[in-house]
Design an enzyme around this catalytic site. Sequence first.
Site, short mmCIF file in Angstrom:
data_model
loop_
_atom_site.label_atom_id
_atom_site.label_comp_id
_atom_site.label_asym_id
_atom_site.label_seq_id
_atom_site.Cartn_x
_atom_site.Cartn_y
_atom_site.Cartn_z
N ASP A 332 -71.70 20.02 -18.87
CA ASP A 332 -70.43 19.44 -19.31
C ASP A 332 -69.38 19.62 -18.22
OD1 ASP A 332 -68.61 18.29 -21.06
OD2 ASP A 332 -68.03 20.21 -21.93
N GLU A 335 -67.45 16.11 -14.19
CA GLU A 335 -66.91 14.92 -13.45
C GLU A 335 -66.50 15.29 -12.03
OE1 GLU A 335 -65.94 15.90 -16.55
OE2 GLU A 335 -67.33 14.51 -17.50
N ASP A 439 -66.31 12.98 -25.57
CA ASP A 439 -65.40 13.36 -26.65
C ASP A 439 -64.85 12.17 -27.43
OD1 ASP A 439 -65.93 15.82 -25.69
OD2 ASP A 439 -63.98 16.12 -24.75
C1 GLC Z 1 -65.82 19.20 -23.70
C2 GLC Z 1 -67.13 18.60 -24.18
C3 GLC Z 1 -67.38 19.00 -25.61
C4 GLC Z 1 -67.39 20.52 -25.71
C5 GLC Z 1 -66.09 21.11 -25.19
C6 GLC Z 1 -66.11 22.61 -25.12
O1 GLC Z 1 -64.76 18.66 -24.37
O2 GLC Z 1 -67.14 17.20 -24.04
O3 GLC Z 1 -68.58 18.46 -26.08
O4 GLC Z 1 -67.58 20.91 -27.03
O5 GLC Z 1 -65.84 20.61 -23.88
O6 GLC Z 1 -67.11 23.08 -24.31
#
Ligand code: GLC
Length: 746
Positions: A332, A335, A439
């Site tokens: 995650d 980017e 998200d």
């Molecule tokens: C980002 C991710 C999400 C995750 C959050 C906390 O927003 O896209 O899926 O739960 O971070 O790690």
Amino acid sequence: MPKIEKINGSVFKITYGHPANPIDVTLPYEDAHADFKCETRNDRLNVIDAGKTLITETDSKFDDGIFSVTFLYEDAHFFGLGEKMGYLDKRGKRFKMQNMDNPLHTPDLDPMYISIPFFITVSPKKPAIGIFVNSTSYSFFRLETDFTISVKDDGAEIYVIYGPKIQDVVSKFTQLVGKMEMPPAWSLGYQQSRWSYSTSSEALEIAKKLRTDDIPCDVIYLDIDYMDGYRVFTWGNNFKDPKRFSEEMKKLGFKIVTIVDPGVKIDENYEIYKSGKALDAFVKDQSGKDFVGYVWPGRCNFPDFLRSDVREWWSKSHKSLLENGVDGIWNDMNEPAIVWTDLKTAKIFELMKKGEIDFQILGQAKEFFVQEDFGDEIIHRDDEGHAWPHYKVRNIYAYLEAMATQKAFEMYKPNKRPFILTRAGFAGIQRYAAVWTGDNSSWWEHLEIEMPISMGLGMSGVAFTGTDVGGFGGNADGELLARWTEMGAFFPFFRNHSAIGTARQEPWSFGKKIEDVIRKYVKLRYELFPYIYTAFYFSHEHGIPIMRPLIFLDQDNEDLYSINDEFLFGDSILVAPITKPNSTWRTVYIPNGRWISMKDGKLYEADHVYKIDAPLDEIPVFVRENSMIFRTDPMNYLFEKGKMNLYVDIYGQKAAGYLYEDDGETLDYKSGKYNLYEFTVGQRDHGYTIGVKAINRGYAGRYEKIWMNFLNAPREIAEVTINGKKIESHFDGNVLKVEFELKDVI
Ligand code: GLC
């Protein structure tokens, strides 16, 4: 004048100027096709098929660091471009490729997390042509009656890919940038997540509740709170004994997937930081110091994945997870998402002092705090010590991280299939990871738009995709969760996930009625495993997406170009989700051929629109006439039982279908240890003829006993033969049934 290189009969590489990429994502690829040509006329590119010019270059220029080229393809519609908000047909729109985390997915949001500078031009009665801009730099697309491609570089390298069908273009594009490997079978199961199950006992409770409530599930996710203060590759106090925890989870039949973010907390007492620092592993700022950005752990440094020694260090760092029972890795914030930087903060304070910005105004705050362009702040280096500006590496940052993560599996789980889930990526990311769309929110509008987003990814080579079922941000309600689960069961990746601070949305959160609906569809997902796994196999082999738009059935039919709320799931299933609250019916466009309702066997004719009933516990699903659906028995999780029964439902009076199986967890399938069966059914002399043939038989096999169900069989069927031998059959209502053992027929 562009330089033209013929890669093979279907693919030409066109180079304008002197573009430069830090890595090349393309692979060698052969293809024989005769009539397709790319030529220059008056120094401009022309794309020609069978003597007819399809695409003509009309202009090219270099201006302010950006190279642009414009083409004309009359009446073109545009599909692909990876993960983009909006509908499938991108005509009339503009897009930017710059991996970006912006958690509010408004209809006009662009760019998003993933950059795939590839699209397909489609027009009735013309061959589909793929355009891949092989630039890791930022690129821009204006898609109107003519189209302009711009790249932040000294030129552009563009691949032109001949179809003629859309699926041919997708398949050829994946030959060029790589296809998905077979994922572990368990990753096709239902998966439960939440930000966060933050103690081992909470995660175990959720797992147990799924079992006692009879909701099949394969995976529990651990979001950022399993770590020690968000330090990657650590376990916090709430997960004191990860090995024991994972063993308990295994006993219940669960796999564990942990989140890994790229930001490494700056902390002199933290091993990963220290070893990274010792390797000089982090990207630099303009002054040559380690670049500092703020993410969950506070001030962080960021690995320079462009360097192979850094990737190796990153792979090795997974030891603490993969040797402690973790089965998959969730990449995650890659980017990379950086909430703010010291430099940015300084700039903001300066502007605030001057009174030029006012943070009482939310819009201004958002503009500054959503990470924007760090193109000027960050410097990367490659293995030769060559410096690369961030804007040339940003779009492949996650891709490189995924490469390193895949290597981690080779190190710590040899011969096991990796499972990597990523938010960001570049063209070809499917070689390493599955993708979820980030998200989204618990909005009906997002339930609906997830279909074209995922289909767009599929048309851009990424087959293993899915969404946060129920929505990530905002509060889901029971009806939304039920409808989203019904739809999610037919997405390649099927995970329920939600944000901290939002209403809980585990299957039981909204009472029995909703939980019953969820159970029904999670169970259906498992029942369809043999069918779905086979679709994954064909995607792995040919790059064809699992979830496909209806335009795949007939690209000459313009009516199909704008159908965004129905999709094909594999070769034979058509899904038409309910996308609005308080709705118990919808209209469904039935495309080519005839389609049969999975619910009641009713037949629907092509090119008609029907009003279909869909009470809360029903999603309209149809099966293509003359096809087969492979099913198995209920289970709590995949491969709970060593042997599996196989049910083959025959829709129509003749049909053909394939069934794929392998061990579902090792890489042995790559050396032929898999089974691929071809099933055929026909009619002769008032009888059915069944053919079962092994195209490949290299694996012991789980399927033993087979039940074939001929739905709506005519009463006069007198005899059934299988591979030429007579076999017993009987009617049960209007279903003719036969049973046999695979070993007796092949
Ligand atoms: C980002 C991710 C999400 C995750 C959050 C906390 O927003 O896209 O899926 O739960 O971070 O790690």
